[in-house]
Design a protein around this motif. Structure first.
Motif, PDB file in Angstrom:
ATOM      1  N   VAL A  84      -3.454   5.360   1.118  1.00 27.43           N
ATOM      2  CA  VAL A  84      -4.622   4.733   1.685  1.00 27.43           C
ATOM      3  C   VAL A  84      -5.696   5.479   1.928  1.00 27.43           C
ATOM      4  O   VAL A  84      -6.750   5.300   2.400  1.00 27.43           O
ATOM      5  CB  VAL A  84      -4.150   3.932   2.924  1.00 27.43           C
ATOM      6  CG1 VAL A  84      -3.232   2.860   2.692  1.00 27.43           C
ATOM      7  CG2 VAL A  84      -3.851   4.888   4.071  1.00 27.43           C
ATOM      8  N   ILE A 135     -10.315  -5.495  -0.291  1.00 26.06           N
ATOM      9  CA  ILE A 135      -9.806  -4.150   0.070  1.00 26.06           C
ATOM     10  C   ILE A 135     -11.157  -3.106  -0.356  1.00 26.06           C
ATOM     11  O   ILE A 135     -11.470  -3.242  -1.372  1.00 26.06           O
ATOM     12  CB  ILE A 135      -8.870  -3.635  -0.858  1.00 26.06           C
ATOM     13  CG1 ILE A 135      -7.493  -4.521  -0.587  1.00 26.06           C
ATOM     14  CG2 ILE A 135      -8.296  -2.097  -0.409  1.00 26.06           C
ATOM     15  CD1 ILE A 135      -6.321  -4.178  -1.611  1.00 26.06           C
ATOM     16  N   TYR A 153     -10.218   0.753   4.098  1.00 32.44           N
ATOM     17  CA  TYR A 153      -9.162   1.515   3.070  1.00 32.44           C
ATOM     18  C   TYR A 153      -9.771   2.722   2.732  1.00 32.44           C
ATOM     19  O   TYR A 153     -11.179   3.026   2.744  1.00 32.44           O
ATOM     20  CB  TYR A 153      -9.037   0.532   1.783  1.00 32.44           C
ATOM     21  CG  TYR A 153      -8.109   1.230   0.492  1.00 32.44           C
ATOM     22  CD1 TYR A 153      -6.966   1.308   0.778  1.00 32.44           C
ATOM     23  CD2 TYR A 153      -9.041   1.384  -0.695  1.00 32.44           C
ATOM     24  CE1 TYR A 153      -6.107   1.734  -0.251  1.00 32.44           C
ATOM     25  CE2 TYR A 153      -8.148   2.052  -1.626  1.00 32.44           C
ATOM     26  CZ  TYR A 153      -6.903   2.007  -1.667  1.00 32.44           C
ATOM     27  OH  TYR A 153      -5.996   2.514  -2.586  1.00 32.44           O
ATOM     28  N   PHE A 185       0.781  -1.328   0.040  1.00 36.04           N
ATOM     29  CA  PHE A 185       0.046   0.136   0.241  1.00 36.04           C
ATOM     30  C   PHE A 185       1.061   1.244   0.000  1.00 36.04           C
ATOM     31  O   PHE A 185       1.629   1.352   0.925  1.00 36.04           O
ATOM     32  CB  PHE A 185      -0.849   0.008   1.280  1.00 36.04           C
ATOM     33  CG  PHE A 185      -1.904  -1.140   1.008  1.00 36.04           C
ATOM     34  CD1 PHE A 185      -1.819  -2.376   1.604  1.00 36.04           C
ATOM     35  CD2 PHE A 185      -3.288  -0.606   0.773  1.00 36.04           C
ATOM     36  CE1 PHE A 185      -2.772  -3.311   1.484  1.00 36.04           C
ATOM     37  CE2 PHE A 185      -4.115  -1.670   0.731  1.00 36.04           C
ATOM     38  CZ  PHE A 185      -3.969  -2.981   0.944  1.00 36.04           C
ATOM     39  N   MET A 196      -9.997  -5.615   4.355  1.00 38.22           N
ATOM     40  CA  MET A 196      -9.134  -4.312   4.644  1.00 38.22           C
ATOM     41  C   MET A 196      -9.763  -3.105   4.634  1.00 38.22           C
ATOM     42  O   MET A 196     -10.371  -2.799   3.383  1.00 38.22           O
ATOM     43  CB  MET A 196      -8.022  -4.509   3.612  1.00 38.22           C
ATOM     44  CG  MET A 196      -6.766  -3.319   3.798  1.00 38.22           C
ATOM     45  SD  MET A 196      -5.746  -3.938   4.905  1.00 38.22           S
ATOM     46  CE  MET A 196      -5.027  -5.149   4.631  1.00 38.22           C
ATOM     47  N   ALA A 254      -5.742  -0.530   6.181  1.00 31.48           N
ATOM     48  CA  ALA A 254      -4.573  -0.191   5.583  1.00 31.48           C
ATOM     49  C   ALA A 254      -3.527   1.073   5.704  1.00 31.48           C
ATOM     50  O   ALA A 254      -4.348   1.955   6.193  1.00 31.48           O
ATOM     51  CB  ALA A 254      -5.074  -0.042   4.134  1.00 31.48           C
TER      52      ALA A 254
END
Ligand SMILES: [Zn+2]
Ligand SMILES: [Zn+2]
Length: 344
Positions: free
Chosen positions: A8, A231, A270, A5, A268, A304
């Motif tokens: 983010v 994500i 994000y 990443f 995740m 993230a």
């Protein structure tokens, strides 16, 4: 498959003391398949927000410096926080490098023009034509399916003003779904218009809009089905969402619901709100982890941060942190585990 990443954050970059650990750069995730020493291993970048600048510097340490690199940029949509890194992406100014930009087809103008306009006078001194690398644009439909070498890519439409698309990458038994930016699929249908007045969450929808949203939601669940990693845009808290349901972003609660229904293994958080501080993100993650634990839901949850690395193998997934050296100068300590993962 390995992910790193580089940005983010949603909306706009927010450098500063309160965002130092999760990072202030906007959307950018690097995906690598196989060994970086394998010349056939495709290099894929999800979104080109301001995080792309530092990734570009890192890429210039390898074949991209000699004009021998090739990479694919998969762009969810062309709002600033997903494209603003491109004019500052050093490898596109090096002749010989090859780039493929994949993004949704527009009705009104070609993708090249959309990207070129942000570098046009009076906004930027260097026109897009000065990019000496070869840049090919690939226009995608909402449900496009294509291959990048051995990586299978699938798309689906999201609920966002002027429309965004999600991507799923499958490679040798590993899988990741990248779902940003999207509102939940219940209160308002976002298409080609700017909605000035927010609808009231819970108000009945026009049946046609409800049917479109149901189909879109089904598409997202199918895209995330059985994914090792999802994500997801979780810019809002529920109280923020109620104020701005027409802005096209979700809450962690919405992402958890989709990930559970899809049977995903890891979620995740994000596209964090630019207003969210490091401490608030820690709290948010902690609260949702506790809730999942209390409810006995076996969903692995992370938030993230810049420098986070996710190593996916058919047997599982490992979350770690890039060494500060490999993230470029000035990279400070991050909230994840302190171990270093090398790409090799
Ligand atoms: Zn965004
Ligand atoms: Zn957007």
């Amino acid at each position: 498959m390995k992910l790193r990443f580089w940005g983010v954050r949603g909306s706009y970059p927010v450098p500063g003391l309160t965002t130092q650990r999760y990072g202030g750069n906007t959307s950018c995730v690097e995906v690598r398949c196989a060994s970086p020493n394998d010349p056939t291993a495709p290099r894929i970048i999800l979104d080109a927000g301001t995080g792309l600048r530092r990734l570009g510097k890192e890429m210039m340490l390898g074949p991209f410096c000699e004009g021998k690199g090739e990479a694919h940029l998969l762009v969810s949509h062309t709002h600033w926080d997903h494209i603003q890194g491109l004019p500052f992406f050093a490898p596109i100014y090096r002749p010989g490098n090859k780039f493929h930009v994949h993004a949704r087809q527009r009705d009104d103008m070609h993708l090249r023009m959309v990207f070129a306009l942000q570098s046009d006078n009076p906004y930027f001194p260097v026109p897009f034509d000065a990019a000496a690398a070869s840049v090919q644009f690939h226009e995608l439909t909402d449900d496009a399916k294509f291959e990048i070498g051995p990586v299978k890519v699938r798309c689906t439409r999201l609920n966002h003003p002027w429309i965004a698309i999600a991507f799923r990458l499958d490679y040798e038994g590993t899988s990741v779904a990248y779902v940003t930016d999207t509102a939940p699929f219940r209160d308002v249908l976002l298409e080609h218009e700017f909605i000035r007045q927010p609808p009231k969450p819970g108000d009945p929808l026009h049946p046609e809009d409800a049917a479109k949203l149901a189909a879109m939601r089904e598409g997202v669940v199918r895209l995330c089905e059985g994914a090792q990693l999802v994500i997801y845009d979780t810019q809002f808290t529920p109280s923020e969402y109620i104020q701005r349901p027409h802005w096209g972003h979700s809450c962690a609660e919405d992402a958890i619901e989709i990930a559970r229904e899809a049977g995903a293994e890891t979620l995740m958080l994000y596209h964090h709100s630019p207003d969210r501080t490091d401490a608030q993100l820690d709290d948010l993650l902690g609260q949702h982890r506790e809730q999942l634990h209390r409810d006995g839901i076996p969903l692995d949850l992370h938030a993230a941060f810049e420098g986070m690395e996710v190593d996916l193998s058919p047997h599982g997934l490992h979350v770690g942190q890039a060494s500060s050296r490999s993230m470029g100068q000035g990279h400070k300590g991050q909230p994840g585990p302190s171990e270093e993962i090398s790409w090799k």
